[in-house]
Design a protein around this motif. Structure first.
Motif, mmCIF file in Angstrom:
data_model
loop_
_atom_site.group_PDB
_atom_site.id
_atom_site.type_symbol
_atom_site.label_atom_id
_atom_site.label_comp_id
_atom_site.label_asym_id
_atom_site.label_seq_id
_atom_site.Cartn_x
_atom_site.Cartn_y
_atom_site.Cartn_z
ATOM 1 N N LEU B 12 12.053 7.186 70.530
ATOM 2 C CA LEU B 12 12.656 5.907 70.400
ATOM 3 C C LEU B 12 13.942 5.812 71.487
ATOM 4 C CD1 LEU B 12 12.722 6.114 66.424
ATOM 5 C CD2 LEU B 12 11.071 5.098 67.974
ATOM 6 N N ASP B 13 14.497 6.784 71.701
ATOM 7 C CA ASP B 13 15.757 6.436 72.891
ATOM 8 C C ASP B 13 15.080 5.704 73.966
ATOM 9 O OD1 ASP B 13 17.724 7.428 71.317
ATOM 10 O OD2 ASP B 13 17.680 9.390 72.447
ATOM 11 N N ILE B 14 14.020 6.360 74.446
ATOM 12 C CA ILE B 14 13.602 5.698 75.685
ATOM 13 C C ILE B 14 12.874 4.442 75.483
ATOM 14 C CG2 ILE B 14 11.813 5.844 77.539
ATOM 15 C CD1 ILE B 14 12.125 8.981 77.650
ATOM 16 N N ALA B 15 12.347 4.179 74.379
ATOM 17 C CA ALA B 15 11.706 2.745 73.869
ATOM 18 C C ALA B 15 12.911 1.842 73.911
ATOM 19 C CB ALA B 15 10.906 2.827 72.662
ATOM 20 N N MET B 16 13.958 2.343 73.401
ATOM 21 C CA MET B 16 15.156 1.457 73.151
ATOM 22 C C MET B 16 15.782 0.892 74.635
ATOM 23 S SD MET B 16 16.391 0.183 70.527
ATOM 24 C CE MET B 16 17.859 -0.952 70.442
ATOM 25 N N VAL B 17 15.865 2.160 75.485
ATOM 26 C CA VAL B 17 16.327 1.565 76.652
ATOM 27 C C VAL B 17 15.343 0.789 77.530
ATOM 28 C CG1 VAL B 17 16.570 2.694 79.028
ATOM 29 C CG2 VAL B 17 17.912 3.548 77.161
ATOM 30 N N LYS B 20 15.685 -2.797 76.263
ATOM 31 C CA LYS B 20 17.072 -3.254 76.995
ATOM 32 C C LYS B 20 17.026 -3.761 78.239
ATOM 33 C CE LYS B 20 20.786 -0.547 76.163
ATOM 34 N NZ LYS B 20 21.848 0.540 75.790
ATOM 35 N N VAL B 21 16.421 -2.868 79.110
ATOM 36 C CA VAL B 21 16.354 -3.462 80.509
ATOM 37 C C VAL B 21 15.466 -4.707 80.521
ATOM 38 C CG1 VAL B 21 15.206 -2.583 82.612
ATOM 39 C CG2 VAL B 21 16.572 -0.986 81.211
ATOM 40 N N LEU B 22 14.355 -4.752 79.570
ATOM 41 C CA LEU B 22 13.354 -5.822 79.882
ATOM 42 C C LEU B 22 14.056 -7.008 79.704
ATOM 43 C CD1 LEU B 22 9.913 -4.804 78.666
ATOM 44 C CD2 LEU B 22 10.609 -5.546 80.796
ATOM 45 N N LEU B 23 14.876 -6.965 78.422
ATOM 46 C CA LEU B 23 15.365 -8.060 77.560
ATOM 47 C C LEU B 23 16.648 -8.621 78.383
ATOM 48 C CD1 LEU B 23 14.637 -9.919 75.420
ATOM 49 C CD2 LEU B 23 16.669 -8.412 74.097
ATOM 50 N N LYS B 24 17.188 -7.680 78.938
ATOM 51 C CA LYS B 24 18.480 -8.229 79.943
ATOM 52 C C LYS B 24 17.911 -8.875 81.201
ATOM 53 C CE LYS B 24 22.529 -6.170 78.702
ATOM 54 N NZ LYS B 24 23.730 -6.117 79.241
ATOM 55 N N SER B 25 16.594 -8.430 81.584
ATOM 56 C CA SER B 25 16.133 -9.052 82.964
ATOM 57 C C SER B 25 15.495 -10.227 82.572
ATOM 58 C CB SER B 25 15.172 -8.113 83.458
ATOM 59 O OG SER B 25 15.739 -6.928 83.385
ATOM 60 N N GLY B 26 15.363 -10.860 81.400
ATOM 61 C CA GLY B 26 14.694 -12.077 80.891
ATOM 62 C C GLY B 26 13.323 -12.030 80.543
ATOM 63 N N ALA B 27 12.856 -11.007 80.020
ATOM 64 C CA ALA B 27 11.238 -10.844 79.648
ATOM 65 C C ALA B 27 11.274 -11.574 78.418
ATOM 66 C CB ALA B 27 11.045 -9.390 79.652
ATOM 67 N N GLU B 28 9.994 -11.963 78.150
ATOM 68 C CA GLU B 28 9.562 -12.695 76.975
ATOM 69 C C GLU B 28 9.898 -11.732 75.900
ATOM 70 O OE1 GLU B 28 7.545 -12.106 79.251
ATOM 71 O OE2 GLU B 28 5.967 -13.398 79.313
ATOM 72 N N THR B 29 10.180 -12.126 74.423
ATOM 73 C CA THR B 29 10.414 -11.213 73.530
ATOM 74 C C THR B 29 9.192 -10.533 73.066
ATOM 75 O OG1 THR B 29 9.972 -13.203 72.162
ATOM 76 C CG2 THR B 29 12.306 -12.199 72.459
ATOM 77 N N SER B 30 7.976 -11.083 73.362
ATOM 78 C CA SER B 30 6.506 -10.628 72.891
ATOM 79 C C SER B 30 6.253 -9.288 73.909
ATOM 80 C CB SER B 30 5.706 -11.581 72.832
ATOM 81 O OG SER B 30 5.616 -12.267 74.139
ATOM 82 N N ARG B 31 6.788 -9.632 75.076
ATOM 83 C CA ARG B 31 6.612 -8.590 76.132
ATOM 84 C C ARG B 31 7.285 -7.278 75.590
ATOM 85 N NH1 ARG B 31 4.795 -7.708 81.290
ATOM 86 N NH2 ARG B 31 4.078 -9.682 81.496
ATOM 87 N N VAL B 32 8.846 -7.607 75.202
ATOM 88 C CA VAL B 32 9.466 -6.530 75.161
ATOM 89 C C VAL B 32 8.984 -5.699 73.758
ATOM 90 C CG1 VAL B 32 11.972 -5.888 74.415
ATOM 91 C CG2 VAL B 32 11.321 -7.554 75.809
ATOM 92 N N GLU B 33 8.516 -6.395 72.713
ATOM 93 C CA GLU B 33 7.977 -5.644 71.404
ATOM 94 C C GLU B 33 6.736 -5.082 71.843
ATOM 95 O OE1 GLU B 33 7.328 -8.914 68.640
ATOM 96 O OE2 GLU B 33 9.593 -8.901 68.061
ATOM 97 N N ASP B 34 5.977 -5.704 72.723
ATOM 98 C CA ASP B 34 4.644 -5.053 73.087
ATOM 99 C C ASP B 34 5.025 -3.604 73.845
ATOM 100 O OD1 ASP B 34 1.899 -5.217 73.130
ATOM 101 O OD2 ASP B 34 2.024 -5.437 75.494
ATOM 102 N N THR B 35 5.537 -3.838 74.901
ATOM 103 C CA THR B 35 6.134 -2.385 75.653
ATOM 104 C C THR B 35 6.744 -1.281 74.740
ATOM 105 O OG1 THR B 35 6.753 -3.998 77.436
ATOM 106 C CG2 THR B 35 7.421 -1.697 77.654
ATOM 107 N N ILE B 36 7.816 -1.640 73.736
ATOM 108 C CA ILE B 36 8.219 -0.753 73.061
ATOM 109 C C ILE B 36 7.160 -0.070 72.157
ATOM 110 C CG2 ILE B 36 9.953 -0.338 71.133
ATOM 111 C CD1 ILE B 36 11.658 -2.070 72.420
#
Lengths: 152, 260
Positions: B12-17, B20-36
């Protein structure tokens, strides 16, 4: 006024490369993003100004063409499609419409302002639809091609 | 060493980081959710629920005694390089060589890493984008050069004032005001410039067209909250830039050269 196609290609190529740099895209994808953006804009100009389609349809078809090239190059260059897509749709997205609509509203011509804003909204919807359409085609193809791996 | 035997907390720690990195770089929310979600499932961490909006990541599991973490994202920019790197990481997870702690350090370093293009290049790119757009929308060669100067100066002003950390609203209003001022000067220098074409080109790096389109994409994907916030952000930015521009332009129309 009708724009020449070669002229539009060169200008939108320049603009898209510059935008890819603004979005901090990886350096080796710059040229490809430029070509993708230029393809989208040339298709749009051809449909909108030469064949006089309406704005929604030309945006939709141009975005589908562009997203197709995006997905293909994403597979070829092993990058996520977003890296090509975000700079690539830049020539089409209705940022200008939103700004102009807001400007009209600030200058108290509400009718014009709302008109421009709603047109910007439908254009953006057309672009979003075009992206979703192509992306879902590719997703279906990918799932049906790799089904064996998923079920292993 | 690799990321093979992670326990639930480490996963979960790594997933969170990653999120965070993705969202701060302006990725779409669906991509962030999918990656995690994919990262968690890959490390046998099932039943993880993740909720992402452009300002917050909520990550937790469905059990009453499970973990839950919340991360608040305050500033976002667009950095496609990092999106691409995280994507590479996800695809080559089996060949990844760093262990848990090194991976955490690697991605935390990404949060503070300098982007691949420095401020000087960004200013030039902004000018080039403006010039390209004024050409695309039918400007002549004088407009092309004037739009380059205008876009360059507007981005320069933003970068110079960036140290004061203005809010996004004031940032865009300032950009609009400087665009209008430089466009007026360009028109005073050369009679062949058309003010409309210069302004139309030079606002392009600042108008929120991509944010608006991404908002609609979020709507269509079913992420209603992030769609709402992106569309609201886009409308806010469009308003602020229009206010900045209209302020200077109307002052110019009203008083003209008397301003000097």
């Amino acid at each position: 006024m009708v724009m020449g196609l070669y002229e539009s290609f060169v200008y939108s190529f320049l603009a898209t490369i510059a935008f890819a740099a603004l979005f901090q895209a990886p350096k080796r994808t710059l040229i490809i993003s430029g070509v993708i953006g230029a393809i989208g804009w040339v298709v749009f100009v051809y449909l909108r100004q030469h064949l006089e389609y309406n704005s929604f349809h030309s945006n939709f078809i141009a975005t589908m063409a562009l997203a197709l090239v995006c997905e293909l190059s994403a597979r070829i260059f092993k990058q996520p499609a977003t890296v090509f897509l975000i700079p690539g749709i830049i020539p089409l997205v209705p940022g200008l419409g939103m700004y102009q609509g807001m400007k009209q509203i600030i200058e108290k011509s509400f009718g014009d302002g709302v008109n421009i804003l709603l047109t910007a909204g439908t254009d953006a919807a057309a672009i979003a639809l075009g992206i979703m359409f192509t992306a879902s085609i590719f997703r279906v193809l990918k799932i049906s091609a790799t089904k064996k791996f998923w079920n292993k | 060493m690799s990321l093979n035997n992670l326990n639930r907390k480490q996963t979960l720690d790594i997933a969170m980081v990653l999120g965070k990195v993705l969202l701060k770089s302006g990725a779409e929310t669906s991509r962030v959710e999918d990656t995690i979600e994919r990262f968690c499932n890959k490390n046998h961490c099932y039943g993880v629920n993740v909720f992402v909006t452009p300002t917050v990541i909520v990550l937790g599991d469905e059990e009453p005694d499970g973990y839950s973490c919340v991360s608040r994202i305050r500033s976002r920019s667009t950095n496609l390089q990092i999106v691409s790197e995280v994507n590479d990481f996800m695809y080559n997870l089996d060949k990844w060589e760093l262990d848990y702690q090194e991976t955490m350090d690697f991605f935390n370093g990404k949060l503070t890493e300098k982007p691949p293009y420095n401020d000087k290049l960004i200013c030039i790119a902004s000018g080039l984008a403006s010039a390209g757009f004024s050409g695309m929308l039918g400007g002549n060669s004088h407009d092309f050069i004037a739009a380059f100067v205008t876009g360059f100066v507007a981005m320069l002003v933003l970068k110079l004032l960036g140290g004061f950390r203005p809010s996004a609203f004031w940032e865009n209003a300032l950009a609009g005001a400087s665009i209008a001022a430089v466009a007026i000067m360009c028109c005073a220098v050369s009679v062949q410039c058309t003010m409309d074409k210069i302004i139309v080109g030079a606002v392009m790096p600042f108008v929120p067209g991509v944010a608006f389109t991404n908002g609609l994409r979020d709507y269509m994907a079913g992420d209603l909250v992030s769609g709402n916030s992106r569309v609201a952000e886009a409308v806010l930015f469009a308003t602020s830039i229009a206010i900045g521009l209209a302020f200077v332009l109307q002052a110019w129309h009203k008083w003209g050269w008397n301003l000097w």
